[in-house]
Structure formats: structure tokens, C-alpha cells
Design a protein around this motif. Structure first.
Motif, PDB file in Angstrom:
ATOM      1  N   ASP A   1      17.534  45.222  31.297  1.00  0.00           N
ATOM      2  CA  ASP A   1      18.701  44.885  30.477  1.00  0.00           C
ATOM      3  C   ASP A   1      19.837  44.419  31.398  1.00  0.00           C
ATOM      4  O   ASP A   1      20.150  45.092  32.379  1.00  0.00           O
ATOM      5  CB  ASP A   1      19.120  46.128  29.697  1.00  0.00           C
ATOM      6  CG  ASP A   1      20.253  45.883  28.714  1.00  0.00           C
ATOM      7  OD1 ASP A   1      20.969  44.872  28.854  1.00  0.00           O
ATOM      8  OD2 ASP A   1      20.422  46.714  27.809  1.00  0.00           O
ATOM      9  N   PRO A   2      20.469  43.285  31.117  1.00  0.00           N
ATOM     10  CA  PRO A   2      21.568  42.819  31.980  1.00  0.00           C
ATOM     11  C   PRO A   2      22.733  43.798  32.055  1.00  0.00           C
ATOM     12  O   PRO A   2      23.465  43.827  33.029  1.00  0.00           O
ATOM     13  CB  PRO A   2      21.998  41.491  31.358  1.00  0.00           C
ATOM     14  CG  PRO A   2      21.324  41.405  30.038  1.00  0.00           C
ATOM     15  CD  PRO A   2      20.197  42.371  30.024  1.00  0.00           C
ATOM     16  N   HIS A   3      22.876  44.644  31.035  1.00  0.00           N
ATOM     17  CA  HIS A   3      23.942  45.648  31.064  1.00  0.00           C
ATOM     18  C   HIS A   3      23.684  46.699  32.131  1.00  0.00           C
ATOM     19  O   HIS A   3      24.628  47.304  32.650  1.00  0.00           O
ATOM     20  CB  HIS A   3      24.099  46.317  29.699  1.00  0.00           C
ATOM     21  CG  HIS A   3      24.586  45.381  28.637  1.00  0.00           C
ATOM     22  ND1 HIS A   3      24.171  45.465  27.340  1.00  0.00           N
ATOM     23  CD2 HIS A   3      25.451  44.349  28.684  1.00  0.00           C
ATOM     24  CE1 HIS A   3      24.758  44.525  26.627  1.00  0.00           C
ATOM     25  NE2 HIS A   3      25.535  43.828  27.418  1.00  0.00           N
ATOM     26  N   ASP A   4      22.405  46.927  32.468  1.00  0.00           N
ATOM     27  CA  ASP A   4      22.077  47.914  33.498  1.00  0.00           C
ATOM     28  C   ASP A   4      22.727  47.559  34.830  1.00  0.00           C
ATOM     29  O   ASP A   4      23.254  48.432  35.520  1.00  0.00           O
ATOM     30  CB  ASP A   4      20.566  48.034  33.681  1.00  0.00           C
ATOM     31  CG  ASP A   4      19.871  48.670  32.489  1.00  0.00           C
ATOM     32  OD1 ASP A   4      20.563  49.262  31.628  1.00  0.00           O
ATOM     33  OD2 ASP A   4      18.626  48.569  32.415  1.00  0.00           O
ATOM     34  N   ALA A   5      22.701  46.292  35.190  1.00  0.00           N
ATOM     35  CA  ALA A   5      23.307  45.855  36.452  1.00  0.00           C
ATOM     36  C   ALA A   5      24.824  46.059  36.439  1.00  0.00           C
ATOM     37  O   ALA A   5      25.418  46.420  37.460  1.00  0.00           O
ATOM     38  CB  ALA A   5      22.971  44.384  36.724  1.00  0.00           C
TER      39      ALA A   5
ATOM     40  N   SER B   1      32.857  49.774  21.764  1.00  0.00           N
ATOM     41  CA  SER B   1      33.451  49.493  20.457  1.00  0.00           C
ATOM     42  C   SER B   1      32.671  50.132  19.314  1.00  0.00           C
ATOM     43  O   SER B   1      33.268  50.585  18.345  1.00  0.00           O
ATOM     44  CB  SER B   1      33.597  47.992  20.249  1.00  0.00           C
ATOM     45  OG  SER B   1      32.336  47.365  20.258  1.00  0.00           O
ATOM     46  N   LYS B   2      31.352  50.214  19.426  1.00  0.00           N
ATOM     47  CA  LYS B   2      30.597  50.805  18.310  1.00  0.00           C
ATOM     48  C   LYS B   2      30.875  52.297  18.181  1.00  0.00           C
ATOM     49  O   LYS B   2      30.883  52.837  17.100  1.00  0.00           O
ATOM     50  CB  LYS B   2      29.110  50.506  18.432  1.00  0.00           C
ATOM     51  CG  LYS B   2      28.304  51.421  19.288  1.00  0.00           C
ATOM     52  CD  LYS B   2      26.831  51.056  19.190  1.00  0.00           C
ATOM     53  CE  LYS B   2      25.988  51.990  20.020  1.00  0.00           C
ATOM     54  NZ  LYS B   2      24.584  51.612  19.982  1.00  0.00           N
ATOM     55  N   TYR B   3      31.116  52.972  19.285  1.00  0.00           N
ATOM     56  CA  TYR B   3      31.446  54.395  19.220  1.00  0.00           C
ATOM     57  C   TYR B   3      32.907  54.595  18.843  1.00  0.00           C
ATOM     58  O   TYR B   3      33.247  55.550  18.165  1.00  0.00           O
ATOM     59  CB  TYR B   3      31.136  55.080  20.552  1.00  0.00           C
ATOM     60  CG  TYR B   3      29.652  55.084  20.839  1.00  0.00           C
ATOM     61  CD1 TYR B   3      28.787  55.868  20.100  1.00  0.00           C
ATOM     62  CD2 TYR B   3      29.120  54.275  21.825  1.00  0.00           C
ATOM     63  CE1 TYR B   3      27.423  55.860  20.337  1.00  0.00           C
ATOM     64  CE2 TYR B   3      27.757  54.263  22.077  1.00  0.00           C
ATOM     65  CZ  TYR B   3      26.908  55.058  21.336  1.00  0.00           C
ATOM     66  OH  TYR B   3      25.570  55.034  21.568  1.00  0.00           O
ATOM     67  N   ALA B   4      33.755  53.712  19.277  1.00  0.00           N
ATOM     68  CA  ALA B   4      35.176  53.806  18.940  1.00  0.00           C
ATOM     69  C   ALA B   4      35.395  53.560  17.445  1.00  0.00           C
ATOM     70  O   ALA B   4      36.311  54.122  16.858  1.00  0.00           O
ATOM     71  CB  ALA B   4      35.980  52.807  19.767  1.00  0.00           C
ATOM     72  N   ALA B   5      34.560  52.740  16.824  1.00  0.00           N
ATOM     73  CA  ALA B   5      34.722  52.438  15.401  1.00  0.00           C
ATOM     74  C   ALA B   5      34.630  53.707  14.557  1.00  0.00           C
ATOM     75  O   ALA B   5      35.429  53.904  13.642  1.00  0.00           O
ATOM     76  CB  ALA B   5      33.677  51.416  14.961  1.00  0.00           C
TER      77      ALA B   5
ATOM     78  N   GLN C   1      31.296  42.315  27.511  1.00  0.00           N
ATOM     79  CA  GLN C   1      30.037  42.435  26.776  1.00  0.00           C
ATOM     80  C   GLN C   1      29.590  43.896  26.688  1.00  0.00           C
ATOM     81  O   GLN C   1      29.126  44.339  25.640  1.00  0.00           O
ATOM     82  CB  GLN C   1      28.956  41.576  27.439  1.00  0.00           C
ATOM     83  CG  GLN C   1      29.197  40.106  27.265  1.00  0.00           C
ATOM     84  CD  GLN C   1      28.263  39.242  28.101  1.00  0.00           C
ATOM     85  OE1 GLN C   1      27.824  39.645  29.179  1.00  0.00           O
ATOM     86  NE2 GLN C   1      27.972  38.052  27.607  1.00  0.00           N
ATOM     87  N   VAL C   2      29.741  44.632  27.787  1.00  0.00           N
ATOM     88  CA  VAL C   2      29.403  46.057  27.775  1.00  0.00           C
ATOM     89  C   VAL C   2      30.327  46.793  26.807  1.00  0.00           C
ATOM     90  O   VAL C   2      29.880  47.639  26.029  1.00  0.00           O
ATOM     91  CB  VAL C   2      29.485  46.654  29.200  1.00  0.00           C
ATOM     92  CG1 VAL C   2      29.508  48.165  29.168  1.00  0.00           C
ATOM     93  CG2 VAL C   2      28.321  46.156  30.039  1.00  0.00           C
ATOM     94  N   ALA C   3      31.612  46.468  26.853  1.00  0.00           N
ATOM     95  CA  ALA C   3      32.567  47.113  25.950  1.00  0.00           C
ATOM     96  C   ALA C   3      32.206  46.827  24.493  1.00  0.00           C
ATOM     97  O   ALA C   3      32.220  47.742  23.656  1.00  0.00           O
ATOM     98  CB  ALA C   3      33.989  46.648  26.257  1.00  0.00           C
TER      99      ALA C   3
ATOM    100  N   PRO D   1      35.247  38.738  34.231  1.00  0.00           N
ATOM    101  CA  PRO D   1      35.349  39.908  33.349  1.00  0.00           C
ATOM    102  C   PRO D   1      34.407  39.868  32.143  1.00  0.00           C
ATOM    103  O   PRO D   1      34.323  40.848  31.407  1.00  0.00           O
ATOM    104  CB  PRO D   1      36.811  39.867  32.903  1.00  0.00           C
ATOM    105  CG  PRO D   1      37.153  38.417  32.917  1.00  0.00           C
ATOM    106  CD  PRO D   1      36.369  37.838  34.070  1.00  0.00           C
ATOM    107  N   VAL D   2      33.689  38.772  31.950  1.00  0.00           N
ATOM    108  CA  VAL D   2      32.847  38.629  30.755  1.00  0.00           C
ATOM    109  C   VAL D   2      31.796  39.739  30.648  1.00  0.00           C
ATOM    110  O   VAL D   2      31.648  40.330  29.570  1.00  0.00           O
ATOM    111  CB  VAL D   2      32.208  37.223  30.699  1.00  0.00           C
ATOM    112  CG1 VAL D   2      31.187  37.115  29.578  1.00  0.00           C
ATOM    113  CG2 VAL D   2      33.295  36.170  30.550  1.00  0.00           C
ATOM    114  N   PRO D   3      31.056  40.077  31.710  1.00  0.00           N
ATOM    115  CA  PRO D   3      30.071  41.160  31.557  1.00  0.00           C
ATOM    116  C   PRO D   3      30.691  42.503  31.173  1.00  0.00           C
ATOM    117  O   PRO D   3      30.077  43.271  30.427  1.00  0.00           O
ATOM    118  CB  PRO D   3      29.410  41.241  32.941  1.00  0.00           C
ATOM    119  CG  PRO D   3      29.601  39.888  33.534  1.00  0.00           C
ATOM    120  CD  PRO D   3      30.938  39.433  33.023  1.00  0.00           C
ATOM    121  N   ILE D   4      31.899  42.777  31.641  1.00  0.00           N
ATOM    122  CA  ILE D   4      32.571  44.024  31.269  1.00  0.00           C
ATOM    123  C   ILE D   4      32.905  43.995  29.779  1.00  0.00           C
ATOM    124  O   ILE D   4      32.717  44.982  29.061  1.00  0.00           O
ATOM    125  CB  ILE D   4      33.833  44.256  32.122  1.00  0.00           C
ATOM    126  CG1 ILE D   4      33.437  44.452  33.582  1.00  0.00           C
ATOM    127  CG2 ILE D   4      34.628  45.457  31.608  1.00  0.00           C
ATOM    128  CD1 ILE D   4      34.597  44.493  34.541  1.00  0.00           C
TER     129      ILE D   4
END
Length: 119
Positions: A2-6, A87-91, A80-82, A75-78
Motif C-alpha cells: 500500500d502506498p500509504h505504508d511508505a 478524516s473517517k475517524y474524525a467524522a 491522502q493519508v489524512a 504534501p499530497v501523500p500526507i
């Protein structure tokens, strides 16, 4: 992988977060300028290893400027992670706060009393 892992791997280290903070404060620094910021704590080789992890996560982009390599924060990957994780948990949390606010501003007993006293 997963690209988020990096991105998570890159952000897990405080030195790499400090590098990102330095680039946020002044984008387009040279590798030498970043190495100078860590002179007292780390060798050039150590800084370069951190930069390679940040580059793998696409958080830092190197651009050649003559013989100098300028580093830019991406900052785009950050973001995307957010968007994916935070955001899904903050909702849920913000929805609960809105519900609490509604409850505090308009408690069920207050509504029942005001409706009953109006007759």
C-alpha cells in the motif's frame, strides 16, 4: 504494498519529520543546507538515508538546479493519508459532538416543558 505504508514509515521517524518541517519552513533547500541543519547530530550519509526514505514515500521531490539538487516538500501523500485515515475517524467524533451540542442546547425535558406550558 500500500502506498500509504511508505508514508507512515517515513513519518514514524522524528528526524524525517524534522526534515519535512525544515522544508515546510523554507522549500527548495539544497541537500547541503539540510545536512548543515543536522551537523551536530548526524553525518551527511545519515541525512541522505532519511532523504531516500522520504523520497520513496514521495514526500520529498528533488529537482536539479545546475550542479545543486533542490529538495521540495510534496504534501499530497500526507493529505491522502489524512483523507483515508484521519478524516473517517474524525467524522464520527464530530458527529458525536454535534449531537451533544444539540442535546445541551435543546434538552428533551426543556422541549417538553416549553411545549406543555404553551397550551
Amino acid at each position: 504494498m500500500d502506498p500509504h505504508d511508505a508514508v507512515f514509515k517515513a513519518l514514524a521517524d522524528p528526524t524525517r519529520r524534522e526534515i519535512l518541517d525544515l522544508l515546510f519552513a523554507q522549500d527548495g533547500r539544497s541537500v547541503g543546507e539540510l545536512c548543515e541543519a543536522f551537523d551536530d547530530r548526524m553525518s551527511r550519509f545519515g541525512v541522505m538515508k532519511h532523504l531516500s526514505v522520504l523520497a520513496e514515500a514521495d514526500l520529498v521531490v528533488a529537482v536539479k538546479d545546475g550542479r545543486t539538487k533542490r529538495l521540495h516538500l510534496n504534501p499530497v501523500p500526507i493529505e491522502q493519508v489524512a483523507n483515508r485515515w484521519i478524516s473517517k475517524y474524525a467524522a464520527r467524533f464530530t458527529s458525536a459532538l454535534v449531537g451533544l451540542q444539540e442535546h445541551l442546547e435543546h434538552p428533551p425535558t426543556a422541549r417538553g416543558q416549553s411545549e406543555g406550558s404553551a397550551s
